[in-house]
Design a protein around this motif. Structure first.
Motif, PDB file in Angstrom:
ATOM      1  N   ILE A  76       0.834  -1.207   0.000  1.00  0.00           N
ATOM      2  CA  ILE A  76       0.000   0.000   0.000  1.00  0.00           C
ATOM      3  C   ILE A  76       0.865   1.253   0.000  1.00  0.00           C
ATOM      4  CG2 ILE A  76      -1.684   1.331   1.347  1.00  0.00           C
ATOM      5  CD1 ILE A  76      -2.775  -1.464   2.279  1.00  0.00           C
ATOM      6  N   GLY A  77       1.854   1.302   0.878  1.00  0.00           N
ATOM      7  CA  GLY A  77       2.738   2.461   0.925  1.00  0.00           C
ATOM      8  C   GLY A  77       3.475   2.654  -0.383  1.00  0.00           C
ATOM      9  N   LEU A  78       3.937   1.569  -0.972  1.00  0.00           N
ATOM     10  CA  LEU A  78       4.641   1.626  -2.257  1.00  0.00           C
ATOM     11  C   LEU A  78       3.727   2.162  -3.352  1.00  0.00           C
ATOM     12  CD1 LEU A  78       7.179   1.030  -3.885  1.00  0.00           C
ATOM     13  CD2 LEU A  78       6.376  -1.320  -4.123  1.00  0.00           C
ATOM     14  N   ALA A  79       2.493   1.703  -3.386  1.00  0.00           N
ATOM     15  CA  ALA A  79       1.544   2.178  -4.397  1.00  0.00           C
ATOM     16  C   ALA A  79       1.245   3.661  -4.221  1.00  0.00           C
ATOM     17  CB  ALA A  79       0.253   1.361  -4.332  1.00  0.00           C
ATOM     18  N   LEU A  80       1.047   4.089  -2.987  1.00  0.00           N
ATOM     19  CA  LEU A  80       0.779   5.505  -2.730  1.00  0.00           C
ATOM     20  C   LEU A  80       2.000   6.358  -3.085  1.00  0.00           C
ATOM     21  CD1 LEU A  80      -1.179   5.196   0.627  1.00  0.00           C
ATOM     22  CD2 LEU A  80      -2.119   5.908  -1.591  1.00  0.00           C
ATOM     23  N   LEU A  81       3.170   5.902  -2.695  1.00  0.00           N
ATOM     24  CA  LEU A  81       4.395   6.622  -3.025  1.00  0.00           C
ATOM     25  C   LEU A  81       4.543   6.753  -4.537  1.00  0.00           C
ATOM     26  CD1 LEU A  81       7.026   7.958  -2.095  1.00  0.00           C
ATOM     27  CD2 LEU A  81       8.058   5.674  -2.060  1.00  0.00           C
ATOM     28  N   GLY A  82       4.208   5.707  -5.253  1.00  0.00           N
ATOM     29  CA  GLY A  82       4.306   5.727  -6.709  1.00  0.00           C
ATOM     30  C   GLY A  82       3.464   6.816  -7.351  1.00  0.00           C
ATOM     31  N   ASP A  89       9.428  14.864 -10.689  1.00  0.00           N
ATOM     32  CA  ASP A  89      10.764  14.314 -10.946  1.00  0.00           C
ATOM     33  C   ASP A  89      11.650  14.379  -9.716  1.00  0.00           C
ATOM     34  OD1 ASP A  89      10.196  13.768 -13.603  1.00  0.00           O
ATOM     35  OD2 ASP A  89      10.873  15.732 -14.289  1.00  0.00           O
ATOM     36  N   ARG A  90      11.224  15.135  -8.720  1.00  0.00           N
ATOM     37  CA  ARG A  90      12.027  15.330  -7.507  1.00  0.00           C
ATOM     38  C   ARG A  90      11.068  15.471  -6.335  1.00  0.00           C
ATOM     39  NH1 ARG A  90      14.359  19.892  -4.756  1.00  0.00           N
ATOM     40  NH2 ARG A  90      16.537  19.538  -4.259  1.00  0.00           N
ATOM     41  N   LEU A  91      11.321  14.710  -5.276  1.00  0.00           N
ATOM     42  CA  LEU A  91      10.482  14.765  -4.079  1.00  0.00           C
ATOM     43  C   LEU A  91      11.358  14.824  -2.832  1.00  0.00           C
ATOM     44  CD1 LEU A  91       7.885  11.999  -4.963  1.00  0.00           C
ATOM     45  CD2 LEU A  91       7.359  14.421  -4.647  1.00  0.00           C
ATOM     46  N   GLN A  92      10.891  15.595  -1.864  1.00  0.00           N
ATOM     47  CA  GLN A  92      11.542  15.649  -0.561  1.00  0.00           C
ATOM     48  C   GLN A  92      10.511  15.312   0.501  1.00  0.00           C
ATOM     49  OE1 GLN A  92      14.594  18.886   0.017  1.00  0.00           O
ATOM     50  NE2 GLN A  92      13.318  19.832  -1.584  1.00  0.00           N
ATOM     51  N   LEU A  93      11.002  14.919   1.647  1.00  0.00           N
ATOM     52  CA  LEU A  93      10.122  14.664   2.784  1.00  0.00           C
ATOM     53  C   LEU A  93      10.939  14.714   4.061  1.00  0.00           C
ATOM     54  CD1 LEU A  93      10.653  11.519   3.981  1.00  0.00           C
ATOM     55  CD2 LEU A  93       9.671  10.990   1.759  1.00  0.00           C
ATOM     56  N   TRP A  94      10.242  14.909   5.144  1.00  0.00           N
ATOM     57  CA  TRP A  94      10.833  14.842   6.484  1.00  0.00           C
ATOM     58  C   TRP A  94      10.276  13.623   7.193  1.00  0.00           C
ATOM     59  CZ3 TRP A  94      14.648  17.929   8.163  1.00  0.00           C
ATOM     60  CH2 TRP A  94      14.833  19.168   7.562  1.00  0.00           C
ATOM     61  N   THR A  95      11.094  12.962   7.959  1.00  0.00           N
ATOM     62  CA  THR A  95      10.660  11.906   8.866  1.00  0.00           C
ATOM     63  C   THR A  95      11.497  12.018  10.127  1.00  0.00           C
ATOM     64  OG1 THR A  95      10.085   9.562   9.053  1.00  0.00           O
ATOM     65  CG2 THR A  95      12.197  10.081   8.010  1.00  0.00           C
ATOM     66  N   PHE A  96      11.010  11.462  11.206  1.00  0.00           N
ATOM     67  CA  PHE A  96      11.774  11.519  12.448  1.00  0.00           C
ATOM     68  C   PHE A  96      12.928  10.523  12.399  1.00  0.00           C
ATOM     69  CE2 PHE A  96       7.553  13.001  13.951  1.00  0.00           C
ATOM     70  CZ  PHE A  96       7.945  14.296  14.241  1.00  0.00           C
ATOM     71  N   GLN A  97      14.049  10.927  12.948  1.00  0.00           N
ATOM     72  CA  GLN A  97      15.224  10.053  12.960  1.00  0.00           C
ATOM     73  C   GLN A  97      14.936   8.733  13.653  1.00  0.00           C
ATOM     74  OE1 GLN A  97      18.840  11.983  14.324  1.00  0.00           O
ATOM     75  NE2 GLN A  97      18.277  13.901  13.299  1.00  0.00           N
ATOM     76  N   CYS A  98      14.115   8.751  14.683  1.00  0.00           N
ATOM     77  CA  CYS A  98      13.829   7.532  15.445  1.00  0.00           C
ATOM     78  C   CYS A  98      12.880   6.584  14.722  1.00  0.00           C
ATOM     79  CB  CYS A  98      13.277   7.889  16.824  1.00  0.00           C
ATOM     80  SG  CYS A  98      11.664   8.699  16.779  1.00  0.00           S
ATOM     81  N   ASN A  99      12.292   7.012  13.611  1.00  0.00           N
ATOM     82  CA  ASN A  99      11.344   6.174  12.879  1.00  0.00           C
ATOM     83  C   ASN A  99      12.113   5.306  11.872  1.00  0.00           C
ATOM     84  OD1 ASN A  99       9.181   5.010  11.611  1.00  0.00           O
ATOM     85  ND2 ASN A  99       8.062   6.918  11.300  1.00  0.00           N
ATOM     86  N   ALA A 100      12.838   4.331  12.396  1.00  0.00           N
ATOM     87  CA  ALA A 100      13.695   3.471  11.571  1.00  0.00           C
ATOM     88  C   ALA A 100      12.932   2.752  10.466  1.00  0.00           C
ATOM     89  CB  ALA A 100      14.454   2.479  12.447  1.00  0.00           C
ATOM     90  N   PRO A 101      11.731   2.212  10.702  1.00  0.00           N
ATOM     91  CA  PRO A 101      11.023   1.545   9.595  1.00  0.00           C
ATOM     92  C   PRO A 101      10.717   2.495   8.434  1.00  0.00           C
ATOM     93  CG  PRO A 101      10.100   0.853  11.686  1.00  0.00           C
ATOM     94  CD  PRO A 101      11.042   1.995  11.986  1.00  0.00           C
ATOM     95  N   ARG A 104      13.982   3.172   6.536  1.00  0.00           N
ATOM     96  CA  ARG A 104      14.347   2.026   5.685  1.00  0.00           C
ATOM     97  C   ARG A 104      13.453   1.967   4.445  1.00  0.00           C
ATOM     98  NH1 ARG A 104      14.889  -0.519  10.724  1.00  0.00           N
ATOM     99  NH2 ARG A 104      12.818  -1.430  10.514  1.00  0.00           N
ATOM    100  N   PHE A 105      12.179   2.226   4.632  1.00  0.00           N
ATOM    101  CA  PHE A 105      11.232   2.213   3.521  1.00  0.00           C
ATOM    102  C   PHE A 105      11.663   3.208   2.451  1.00  0.00           C
ATOM    103  CE2 PHE A 105       7.499   4.135   1.479  1.00  0.00           C
ATOM    104  CZ  PHE A 105       6.881   3.023   0.937  1.00  0.00           C
ATOM    105  N   TYR A 106      11.935   4.438   2.841  1.00  0.00           N
ATOM    106  CA  TYR A 106      12.310   5.468   1.869  1.00  0.00           C
ATOM    107  C   TYR A 106      13.670   5.172   1.237  1.00  0.00           C
ATOM    108  CZ  TYR A 106       8.328   8.088   3.590  1.00  0.00           C
ATOM    109  OH  TYR A 106       7.058   8.471   3.932  1.00  0.00           O
ATOM    110  N   GLU A 107      14.626   4.770   2.042  1.00  0.00           N
ATOM    111  CA  GLU A 107      15.965   4.483   1.511  1.00  0.00           C
ATOM    112  C   GLU A 107      15.925   3.336   0.501  1.00  0.00           C
ATOM    113  OE1 GLU A 107      18.359   4.002   5.033  1.00  0.00           O
ATOM    114  OE2 GLU A 107      18.215   6.136   5.513  1.00  0.00           O
ATOM    115  N   ALA A 108      15.080   2.338   0.751  1.00  0.00           N
ATOM    116  CA  ALA A 108      14.963   1.207  -0.172  1.00  0.00           C
ATOM    117  C   ALA A 108      14.306   1.612  -1.495  1.00  0.00           C
ATOM    118  CB  ALA A 108      14.154   0.080   0.476  1.00  0.00           C
ATOM    119  N   ARG A 109      13.672   2.761  -1.508  1.00  0.00           N
ATOM    120  CA  ARG A 109      13.001   3.237  -2.706  1.00  0.00           C
ATOM    121  C   ARG A 109      13.716   4.417  -3.344  1.00  0.00           C
ATOM    122  NH1 ARG A 109      10.758   0.192   0.565  1.00  0.00           N
ATOM    123  NH2 ARG A 109       9.231  -1.286  -0.198  1.00  0.00           N
ATOM    124  N   GLY A 110      15.008   4.550  -3.041  1.00  0.00           N
ATOM    125  CA  GLY A 110      15.839   5.524  -3.724  1.00  0.00           C
ATOM    126  C   GLY A 110      15.924   6.898  -3.110  1.00  0.00           C
TER     127      GLY A 110
END
Length: 136
Positions: A76-82, A89-101, A104-110
């Motif tokens: 679901i997250g992958l589909a929404l992100l897509g 062509d360029r996206l930014q976002l903020w997440t909390f440093q302590c939110n490791a999952p 990992r999700f964002y890093e795995a998607r480039g």
């Protein structure tokens, strides 16, 4: 708007129990009505009639991406992100440093980490991380 605020609160509380119930349900509804829906393109994911995930994005930024805990791991997250990735062509976002999952999700998607802060600039005063994705 109400289901989106609920998905946000349930997923946020599960991912960040130290910040759980930071706002009341009424404050969440106000935030989604006055800020998210007023300023972002908003998409939801549904399982039958129930909302299971939400993404809110605007020009080059993802402001919200949440999936209910029991719906995670189903793409679901992958589909929404897509949806946002197809729009920009360029996206930014903020997440909390302590939110490791989430990280990992964002890093795995480039998404690449481009900035870390001490949290002084956010409402929660929680150290955060800014990520950037650029279409290959």
């Amino acid at each position: 708007m109400e289901p989106a605020a609920v998905v946000h609160r349930v997923a946020f509380n599960a991912a960040l129990p130290c910040l759980a119930d930071l706002h009341t349900p009424e404050e969440d509804r106000w935030f989604f009505r006055e800020r998210v829906f007023a300023n972002c393109e908003v998409w939801g994911a549904f399982d039958d009639a129930a909302m299971t995930g939400i993404i809110a994005f605007r020009d080059g930024w993802i402001d919200q991406l949440y999936v209910l805990p029991d719906a995670q791991g189903r793409g679901i997250g992958l589909a929404l992100l897509g949806i946002a990735q197809r729009a920009f062509d360029r996206l930014q976002l903020w997440t909390f440093q302590c939110n490791a999952p989430a990280r990992r999700f964002y890093e795995a998607r480039g998404f690449a980490l481009v900035e870390m802060t001490d949290g002084a600039g956010n409402e929660e005063r929680e150290p955060d991380a800014r990520y950037l994705w650029t279409r290959p």
